[in-house]
Design an enzyme around this catalytic site. Structure first.
Site, PDB file in Angstrom:
ATOM      1  CD  GLU A 181     102.859  33.461 -29.918  1.00  0.00           C
ATOM      2  OE1 GLU A 181     103.845  34.032 -29.433  1.00  0.00           O
ATOM      3  OE2 GLU A 181     102.289  33.852 -30.958  1.00  0.00           O
ATOM      4  CD  GLU A 195      98.333  36.204 -30.193  1.00  0.00           C
ATOM      5  OE1 GLU A 195      99.235  36.929 -30.671  1.00  0.00           O
ATOM      6  OE2 GLU A 195      98.445  35.594 -29.121  1.00  0.00           O
TER       7      GLU A 195
END
Ligand code: GAL
Length: 843
Positions: free
Chosen positions: A186, A255
């Site tokens: 991320e 995710e």
């Protein structure tokens, strides 16, 4: 061969080589295209799930992996936890729960693939996001940016892992199970914040990773500008809106959050299975081809591995496998059914883009076709309030609110995301041994004193720079002289001590007595202690015990984060008014006496004299407790009920179960939660007003048959006689099924031509192996209401609803009953849509 033809072939070959080296390697067995990850020449719809190896024990791994496989997973995803593997620079650890190679080999043995997220930044609610704390002290370092020392350390560790995987032949290109890797985590939002140095770093990380030649693709999650050939992927509760940054990359969801983490003081989040299934079906119908459940098994933050600060020891995450490795039902089963439905559509799904038809204001059909005539359709109702009756290809379909129906033949529904066919289970914690409590001994941890192994400065020190995170605890001690003529000595209006701390918890001792406690929270780890303190004429010792509760795991500039008493520290209400103590002499002591003596271990615990019998301390702060116990018989997972304790740490046979803190009660609103409508992490909460975490997982494999050492360190003061060893079991199971609810089994029976009439669903009820159905708690065919655990009769109820269960289920481990009116003595309300709700007790 003719010259012209030869030349043409040569040109073609060059073209193929150029294309291959650009997009991905064609010789490697794993590559990708616009539709999917391609394994051995085949596009695949891949269902993956996160299981973080150090969050369970090696003894649990085979079972977890097997249950993941049975749940329909193709891939296991894990981060690599740098601080677990390199506790000191250049000193590596790959044993026990950190035996990464063993974990990957077990996944391979089960016939599943691996997605290895090397990071090495993990986030993951893991201490310091996975970075070793020593990294902070590498001269000139700046984390996760274009910084020489950081990049050198990151490259060294990444190479270490990649080389290890290669040496063990674990990449798919070598015949191993690893089909994908991840670099960074991320980083996109961080890059945006940092600007040019962030961009340079992201590019460097990508090139560095690709340069390692693993033979399998790399991904970067939440990284819109991931450079070729790296695939940028999506993380979130929903990802159907996401598109990769190039048309020739597949749409991947690394995710898919199955729930959310628990923090001390927070309520416990959960995510309804219907909404999770809906989000996954949405992603697939929009052309997604890779989904990873984060987490599939969340597990436990053993020891001091939890991040935050304030992340709880349980990392259950409301995942399909619960913290203890047991099936979380109906989530596990509902997803299993979803995966089977999706896999039936796989050939059509990977063939090309869907055609989308509107079926109403909030309703759509997504239709996938192969050139050989196969057809699969997804019918969606986005309306979160109303049912929708739609017509598709001349047939009528009834879609519950916020749901998707899957039609693997473009005709028959085999699955609807809002119609749960799987059973639900209510779990219970029951005493592992009846009648016998622990017999405790106690040892008093005195507040630190000057003659301890301590050092002195004339200012307040930052905690992490002082402890290097070797312990949660740091003592700050100073003396305060009180003149006998101080007015408060007469008036009794004690002066107020004010302590400002960067976190995370603080106990204040005045002349050896606990005077008060303050602590922060996940939202704001800082704290202020502000309280009248009992000082006497002469010299007083103020001892502040500052306690870390896990280091932050997310955010910019890891190297700059603080904890501990940074000040000011002051006394108010003296004759002179305010006295600033911040710049006077402070003496420090890292860690507890009991830690230095290793009281948690077998050898260390015999190094001191323990109080016994009626001398055992109770409700006393800073107390060590120990006891011995035998392992309970059976195989059920075990836990410690710590509800009568305040805050501290617990160990079994020298191994840390983790931090406990049942004294911190969960705040939040735990009102009823509807699966329909957008989910967010605070939407569905439980445990409000109770301990955020009451039970602490005790891995069975940590126990000997007899004489296990249990050690507790209590900071606040608690009642150790309330601590109990419990086992986790299925308490009851429920089915909640509509008549005519579609099932995959029925569709298969019909598709095979064995049956040519519409089939009814069945209610399947199954207790754990070794258990039996002992009674029927509730059964109603009609219009029952409520959820598993609190069903109640509705206006329509078949009087013989119980009979069939009494007859066929009692005494059995499992049973199945068809949802037809005849089974319950006839139709209690014709022309009303009915369902069966049933709950049976397992014992
Ligand atoms: C994501 C992160 C994960 C985990 C998750 C929250 O953003 O990549 O590592 O922290 O949030 O549980």
């Amino acid at each position: 061969m003719e010259m012209g033809l030869k030349l043409l072939m040569l040109k073609l070959l060059v073209l193929v080589v150029v294309l291959c080296s650009w997009v991905s390697s064609c010789t490697a067995s794993v590559s990708y295209d616009s539709k999917a990850i391609v394994i051995n020449g085949q596009r695949r719809i891949l269902i993956s799930g996160s299981i973080h190896y150090p969050r369970s024990t090696p003894e649990m791994w085979p079972d977890l992996i097997q249950k993941a496989k049975e749940g329909g997973l193709d891939v296991i995803q894990t981060y690599v936890f740098w601080n677990g593997h390199e506790p000191q620079p250049g000193k590596y650890y790959f044993e026990g729960r950190f035996d990464l190679v063993n974990f990957i080999k077990l996944v391979k043995q089960a016939g599943l693939y691996v997605h290895l997220r090397i990071g090495p930044y993990a986030c993951a609610e893991w201490n310091f996001g996975g970075f070793p704390v020593w990294l902070k002290y590498v001269p000139g370092i700046s984390f996760r940016t274009d910084n020489g020392p950081f990049k050198a350390a990151m490259q060294k560790f990444t190479m270490k892992i990649v080389n290890m995987m290669k040496a063990e032949r674990l990449y798919e290109s070598q015949g191993g199970p690893i089909i994908l890797s991840q670099i960074e985590n991320e980083y996109g939002p961080m890059e945006y914040e940092l600007g040019a140095p962030g961009q340079a770093y992201a590019k460097w990380a990508a090139q560095m990773a690709v340069g390692l030649g693993t033979g399998v693709p790399w991904v970067m999650c939440k990284q819109d500008d991931a450079p070729d050939p790296i695939i940028n992927t999506c993380n979130g509760f929903y990802c159907d809106y996401f598109s990769p940054n190039k048309a020739y990359k597949p749409k991947m969801w690394t995710e898919a959050w199955t729930g959310w983490y628990t923090a001390f003081a927070g309520a416990v989040p959960y995510r309804p299975a219907e909404d999770l299934a809906f989000s996954v079906a949405r992603f697939i119908q929009k052309g997604g081809s890779f989904i990873n459940y984060y987490m599939y098994h969340g597990g436990t933050n053993f020891g001091r591995t939890s991040g935050g600060p304030f992340i709880a020891t349980s990392y259950d995450y409301d995942a399909p496998l619960d913290e203890y490795g047991l099936l979380r039902q109906p989530k596990w089963g509902h997803l299993k059914d979803l995966h089977r439905a999706i896999k039936l559509c796989e050939p059509a799904l990977v063939s090309g883009d869907p055609t989308v038809f509107s079926l109403g204001n909030n309703q759509e059909a997504h239709v996938f076709k192969t050139k050989f005539g196969a057809c699969a359709a997804f019918l969606t109702n986005h309306d979160s309030k109303s049912f929708a009756k739609v017509s598709f290809a001349n047939l009528h379909y009834n879609l519950p609110p916020w749901s998707i129906s899957i039609l693997p033949d473009c005709k028959n529904t085999v699955y609807n995301t809002a119609r749960v066919g799987a059973q639900s289970a209510q779990m219970k914690m029951i005493p592992a041994v009846y009648g016998i409590g622990f017999s405790w001994q106690s040892f008093n941890e005195e507040p630190a004193s000057y003659n301890d192994n301590s050092f002195t400065t004339a200012r307040l020190l930052e905690q992490i720079n002082t402890t290097w995170d070797m312990s949660d605890y740091l003592w700050y001690m100073t003396d305060v002289k009180i003149d006998p003529y101080e007015g408060f000595l007469k008036s009794g209006n004690y002066p107020v001590l004010t302590v400002l701390s960067a976190g995370h918890a603080l106990h204040v001792f005045i002349n050896g007595q606990l005077s008060g406690t303050a602590y922060g929270s996940l939202e704001d780890p800082r704290l202020t202690f502000n309280q009248g303190v009992n000082l006497r004429a002469g010299v007083n010792t103020i001892a502040l015990l500052s306690i870390a509760v896990g280091l932050p795991n997310v955010g910019p500039h890891f190297e700059t984060w603080n904890a501990g008493v940074l000040g000011p520290v002051s006394l108010n209400g003296l004759n002179e008014g305010r006295r600033d103590l911040s710049w006077q002499k402070w003496t420090y002591k890292i860690g507890l006496k009991g830690e230095a003596l290793s009281l948690h271990s077998l050898s260390g615990s015999s190094s001191v004299e323990w109080a016994q019998g009626s001398f055992v301390a109770q409700k006393q702060p800073l107390t060590w407790y120990k006891t011995a116990f035998n392992a309970p018989v059976g195989t059920e997972p075990l836990a410690l009920d710590m509800n009568t304790m305040g805050k501290g740490n617990v160990w079994i046979n020298g191994k840390s179960i983790g931090r406990y803190w049942p004294g911190y009660k969960a705040t939040g609103s735990c009102s009823a939660c509807n699966y329909a409508g957008w989910f967010y992490e605070k939407k569905c909460l439980s445990n409000c007003g109770e301990a955020s975490q009451r039970w602490y997982h005790v891995p069975r494999s940590w126990l000997y048959p007899m004489g296990n050492l249990l050690v507790v360190f209590e900071e606040w003061g608690g009642n150790p006689y309330g601590i109990a060893l419990v086992k986790r079991q299925v308490g009851s199971v429920c089915a909640d099924i509509f008549e005519w609810q579609p099932t995959l089994v029925n569709w298969q029976l019909q598709a095979s031509g064995k049956v040519n009439r519409p089939l009814r669903p069945k209610a399947h009820l199954s207790c754990s192996p070794g258990q039996k159905i002992s009674s029927i708690k509730f059964a109603s065919f009609g219009t029952p209401e409520g959820v598993c655990g609190s069903f109640r009769q509705g206006s329509c109820h078949a009087f013989h609803s119980y009979d069939i269960f009494e007859k066929y289920c009692i005494g059995q481990q499992s049973c199945s009953v068809p949802v037809v009116p005849e089974a319950f003595g006839g139709d209690p309300c014709p022309s009303v849509m009915k369902k069966l709700s049933v709950e049976v007790i397992c014992s």
